[in-house]
Design a protein around this motif. Structure first.
Motif, PDB file in Angstrom:
ATOM      1  N   CYS A 261      32.864  28.974  31.717  1.00  8.34           N
ATOM      2  CA  CYS A 261      33.677  29.919  31.780  1.00  8.34           C
ATOM      3  C   CYS A 261      34.083  31.086  31.412  1.00  8.34           C
ATOM      4  O   CYS A 261      32.709  31.733  30.563  1.00  8.34           O
ATOM      5  CB  CYS A 261      35.042  28.585  31.898  1.00  8.34           C
ATOM      6  SG  CYS A 261      35.324  28.620  30.598  1.00  8.34           S
ATOM      7  N   SER A 262      34.481  31.599  31.294  1.00 12.89           N
ATOM      8  CA  SER A 262      35.518  33.456  30.634  1.00 12.89           C
ATOM      9  C   SER A 262      36.357  32.809  29.351  1.00 12.89           C
ATOM     10  O   SER A 262      36.696  33.229  29.026  1.00 12.89           O
ATOM     11  CB  SER A 262      35.537  34.621  31.527  1.00 12.89           C
ATOM     12  OG  SER A 262      34.912  34.885  31.970  1.00 12.89           O
ATOM     13  N   CYS A 265      42.045  29.942  27.216  1.00 15.30           N
ATOM     14  CA  CYS A 265      43.530  30.218  26.184  1.00 15.30           C
ATOM     15  C   CYS A 265      44.139  29.152  26.380  1.00 15.30           C
ATOM     16  O   CYS A 265      45.202  28.370  27.251  1.00 15.30           O
ATOM     17  CB  CYS A 265      44.208  31.276  27.211  1.00 15.30           C
ATOM     18  SG  CYS A 265      45.550  32.201  26.373  1.00 15.30           S
ATOM     19  N   ILE A 279      46.968  36.205  32.772  1.00 19.04           N
ATOM     20  CA  ILE A 279      45.766  35.548  33.596  1.00 19.04           C
ATOM     21  C   ILE A 279      46.080  34.701  34.723  1.00 19.04           C
ATOM     22  O   ILE A 279      45.423  35.028  35.658  1.00 19.04           O
ATOM     23  CB  ILE A 279      45.217  33.662  32.796  1.00 19.04           C
ATOM     24  CG1 ILE A 279      45.318  35.310  31.224  1.00 19.04           C
ATOM     25  CG2 ILE A 279      44.418  33.914  33.182  1.00 19.04           C
ATOM     26  CD1 ILE A 279      44.256  33.616  30.122  1.00 19.04           C
ATOM     27  N   ASN A 280      47.522  34.114  34.789  1.00 14.77           N
ATOM     28  CA  ASN A 280      47.430  33.394  35.897  1.00 14.77           C
ATOM     29  C   ASN A 280      48.351  33.922  36.835  1.00 14.77           C
ATOM     30  O   ASN A 280      48.644  33.691  38.108  1.00 14.77           O
ATOM     31  CB  ASN A 280      48.199  31.923  35.754  1.00 14.77           C
ATOM     32  CG  ASN A 280      47.050  31.025  34.717  1.00 14.77           C
ATOM     33  OD1 ASN A 280      45.978  30.964  35.143  1.00 14.77           O
ATOM     34  ND2 ASN A 280      47.563  30.614  33.587  1.00 14.77           N
ATOM     35  N   THR A 329      44.477  27.234  30.462  1.00 15.98           N
ATOM     36  CA  THR A 329      43.625  28.245  31.241  1.00 15.98           C
ATOM     37  C   THR A 329      42.596  27.883  31.330  1.00 15.98           C
ATOM     38  O   THR A 329      42.099  28.667  30.371  1.00 15.98           O
ATOM     39  CB  THR A 329      44.934  29.159  31.258  1.00 15.98           C
ATOM     40  OG1 THR A 329      46.198  29.457  31.778  1.00 15.98           O
ATOM     41  CG2 THR A 329      43.701  30.634  32.653  1.00 15.98           C
ATOM     42  N   ARG A 331      39.672  30.044  32.212  1.00 16.15           N
ATOM     43  CA  ARG A 331      39.358  31.582  33.073  1.00 16.15           C
ATOM     44  C   ARG A 331      38.180  31.604  33.591  1.00 16.15           C
ATOM     45  O   ARG A 331      36.718  31.083  32.869  1.00 16.15           O
ATOM     46  CB  ARG A 331      39.292  32.665  31.589  1.00 16.15           C
ATOM     47  CG  ARG A 331      40.518  32.583  31.089  1.00 16.15           C
ATOM     48  CD  ARG A 331      40.181  34.148  29.860  1.00 16.15           C
ATOM     49  NE  ARG A 331      40.588  35.281  30.934  1.00 16.15           N
ATOM     50  CZ  ARG A 331      39.904  36.446  30.041  1.00 16.15           C
ATOM     51  NH1 ARG A 331      39.118  35.835  28.445  1.00 16.15           N
ATOM     52  NH2 ARG A 331      39.247  36.695  30.893  1.00 16.15           N
ATOM     53  N   ASP A 332      38.009  32.145  34.768  1.00 15.76           N
ATOM     54  CA  ASP A 332      36.690  32.385  35.679  1.00 15.76           C
ATOM     55  C   ASP A 332      36.267  30.668  35.783  1.00 15.76           C
ATOM     56  O   ASP A 332      34.773  30.763  35.831  1.00 15.76           O
ATOM     57  CB  ASP A 332      36.019  32.890  35.319  1.00 15.76           C
ATOM     58  CG  ASP A 332      37.275  34.644  35.066  1.00 15.76           C
ATOM     59  OD1 ASP A 332      37.821  34.910  36.273  1.00 15.76           O
ATOM     60  OD2 ASP A 332      37.049  35.175  34.474  1.00 15.76           O
ATOM     61  N   SER A 347      41.729  23.796  37.185  1.00 11.31           N
ATOM     62  CA  SER A 347      41.693  25.256  35.791  1.00 11.31           C
ATOM     63  C   SER A 347      42.758  25.709  35.482  1.00 11.31           C
ATOM     64  O   SER A 347      43.117  26.108  33.905  1.00 11.31           O
ATOM     65  CB  SER A 347      41.451  26.272  36.715  1.00 11.31           C
ATOM     66  OG  SER A 347      42.343  26.261  37.361  1.00 11.31           O
ATOM     67  N   ARG A 348      43.818  24.584  35.436  1.00  6.14           N
ATOM     68  CA  ARG A 348      45.145  25.619  34.412  1.00  6.14           C
ATOM     69  C   ARG A 348      45.634  23.964  35.206  1.00  6.14           C
ATOM     70  O   ARG A 348      46.015  23.415  35.902  1.00  6.14           O
ATOM     71  CB  ARG A 348      45.339  26.065  35.389  1.00  6.14           C
ATOM     72  CG  ARG A 348      47.384  26.415  34.974  1.00  6.14           C
ATOM     73  CD  ARG A 348      48.517  27.441  35.322  1.00  6.14           C
ATOM     74  NE  ARG A 348      48.150  28.112  36.285  1.00  6.14           N
ATOM     75  CZ  ARG A 348      49.186  27.122  37.083  1.00  6.14           C
ATOM     76  NH1 ARG A 348      50.026  26.419  36.575  1.00  6.14           N
ATOM     77  NH2 ARG A 348      49.502  27.581  38.437  1.00  6.14           N
TER      78      ARG A 348
END
Length: 379
Positions: A261-262, A265, A279-280, A329, A331-332, A347-348
Motif C-alpha cells: 500500500c502507500s 494512517c 484521505i477518505n 486507513t 492508503r491505496d 481498507s478502512r
C-alpha cells in the motif's frame, strides 16, 4: 468539524487509547482551574526555523539565501513578528494577572517544565497545540490553545477566535470555572526493533538543538515512544513514491495480513477531522458520476443531490474525540493477484489494538504529522 461556539471546552486531558491504569474522572462541576504557574509553548515560525537551520549565516546572508530560493522574505518576517507580538501579549496579560508564567519552545520544553506547570498554554495553531500535547504523558495536565493568527489558521484545537483578541477574558473564565472539560483519546506506541540504535525519535523537519524525550521501557520491557499521538500515527516508506510492504494484525487476531500500500494512517477521534478525513473524503464529482451510472441526471452544484450525499458520507467519517477506538486507513491498498494475503481485510475500519510489522526498505513511523518520527527498520 468542531463547533466554534463550543471550543472553549477544548481543554485537553489526555486519555491514552492504549494507556495502562484508570482514567482520572474530571467533572464539569469542578469549578476553578488552578493557574498559579503557566507554561506557554511558543510557535516555531518558519523564520526561526530557517535561522536555526542556517545558524552559520548572519542575518544578511540568510536573507540573500532565502530570496535566492524564491521566498517572500518580507512576508516571512512579518508573520514571525506577528506571532511574537501575540505571544508577548499573552505573556504580559498573564503577568499582569499575577500568574507565574514561563515561555518555552520545542528546543527548551523539558519534562521538568511540563511537570511544574499547572496549565500548558500553546500559542500558535493546531500544530503548536499538537506539539504541546505530545509532551504531556499523563491525563492530569490541561492544555489550552490560543490561535495566534485566526485570519490564516482555523485552529480547531484552540479556543474560539474571539479570544485571540481578548486573552484576559478567556483566562478569567478558566479561573472562574466557566468551562466544560473535553476529554480526548490518544494513542500510545510501543516498538520492537532489531537494533536499539535504530530507535531514535526525531522531528520530521528537525534542526540542531531539538529537545526530544528519551525512549521509555514499560513493565513488559518494551520500548514506549516518549510521546502520545493526539491526531494520528502514520507508518510507511519514508520515500512516498515507494510501495510500503507491511504486515497487519487487528485487535489481537491470530491472522497476520500481508499488504502492499502507500502506508497506514491510524487516527484518534480528534484526528478524524484532519488527515483521516482528507484521505477518505468522497468528492462530489465521484458521487455525481456514480449517480449517473444508475441513470440519475446528477449535477455537482452547491445544493445538488451529489453534494448532499457527499456531505453526509464525509461527516460520517468523523467520530468522537473521546472514542477509545482507533480509525485505521490503508492508503491505496493493492488488491490484485496475491495481494492482500490473505484476502478480506477492509481498507478502512476501527480497532482497539493494531500491530504492524515492517517489511519496508526504509520506513518511518510519524506521529501527528511530523511532531515526531522514528525509523521503522525491517524486522
Amino acid at each position: 468539524m468542531y463547533n466554534q461556539k463550543c471550543l472553549l471546552t477544548h481543554i485537553y486531558k489526555g486519555i491514552g487509547t492504549i494507556l495502562n491504569g484508570p482514567i482520572q474522572n474530571f467533572s464539569n462541576d469542578a469549578k476553578q482551574l488552578k493557574m498559579d504557574k503557566v507554561l506557554i509553548i511558543s510557535k516555531l515560525s518558519r523564520y526561526e526555523y530557517e535561522k536555526r537551520k542556517h545558524r552559520n549565516l548572519d542575518d544578511s546572508k540568510l536573507e540573500q539565501l532565502l530570496r535566492k530560493r524564491g521566498t517572500d522574505f518580507e512576508r516571512l518576517v512579518n508573520f514571525h513578528n506577528k506571532y511574537k507580538y501575540f505571544e508577548e501579549n499573552v505573556y504580559t496579560t498573564l503577568k499582569n494577572m499575577g500568574i507565574n508564567v514561563e515561555i518555552a519552545n520545542r528546543f527548551t520544553c523539558t519534562e521538568d517544565k511540563i511537570q511544574e506547570a499547572d496549565v500548558i498554554l500553546p500559542t500558535g495553531g493546531d500544530g503548536t497545540f499538537l506539539l504541546a500535547a505530545s509532551r504531556v504523558m499523563d491525563n492530569k495536565k490541561p492544555v489550552v490553545g490560543f490561535n495566534s493568527d485566526p485570519s490564516r489558521s482555523e485552529g480547531y484545537l484552540c479556543l474560539p477566535k474571539k479570544y485571540s483578541t481578548n486573552v484576559r477574558a478567556a483566562i478569567e473564565r478558566l479561573q472562574m470555572g466557566d468551562f466544560d472539560w473535553l476529554l480526548r483519546s490518544r494513542i500510545r506506541i510501543t516498538m520492537v526493533v532489531s537494533e536499539e540504535s535504530d530507535l531514535v525519535p526525531k522531528y520530521l523537519h528537525g534542526v540542531e538543538g531539538d529537545c526530544i524525550c528519551p525512549i521509555r521501557l514499560n513493565k513488559a520491557g518494551k520500548n514506549v515512544l516518549p510521546v502520545l499521538a493526539l491526531n494520528e500515527v502514520f507508518m510507511g516508506e519514508t520515500l512516498s513514491a515507494r510501495v510500503s510492504h507491511l504486515k497487519l494484525r487487528l485487535n489481537g487476531s491470530m491472522e497476520l495480513t500481508n499488504i502492499k500500500c502507500s502506508g497506514i494512517c491510524v487516527a484518534t477521534g480528534t484526528g478524524s477531522t484532519s488527515w483521516h478525513l482528507s484521505i477518505n473524503r468522497l468528492p462530489v464529482q465521484s458521487v455525481a458520476e456514480l449517480l449517473r451510472l444508475i441513470d440519475i441526471d446528477a449535477t455537482e452544484g452547491k445544493d445538488s443531490l451529489a453534494t448532499v450525499l457527499a456531505d453526509i458520507y464525509n461527516k460520517n467519517l468523523i467520530f468522537q474525540s473521546d472514542d477509545k477506538r482507533m480509525g485505521y486507513t490503508i492508503r491505496d491498498l493493492i488488491s490484485c493477484g496475491v495481494w492482500p494475503d490473505p484476502k478480506g481485510i477492509k481498507s478502512r475500519g476501527f480497532a482497539t489494538k493494531i500491530e504492524v510489522l515492517s517489511n519496508c526498505y526504509d520506513a518511518s513511523l510519524v506521529v501527528d504529522g511530523g511532531c515526531h518520527s522514528v525509523s521503522m527498520m525491517e524486522q
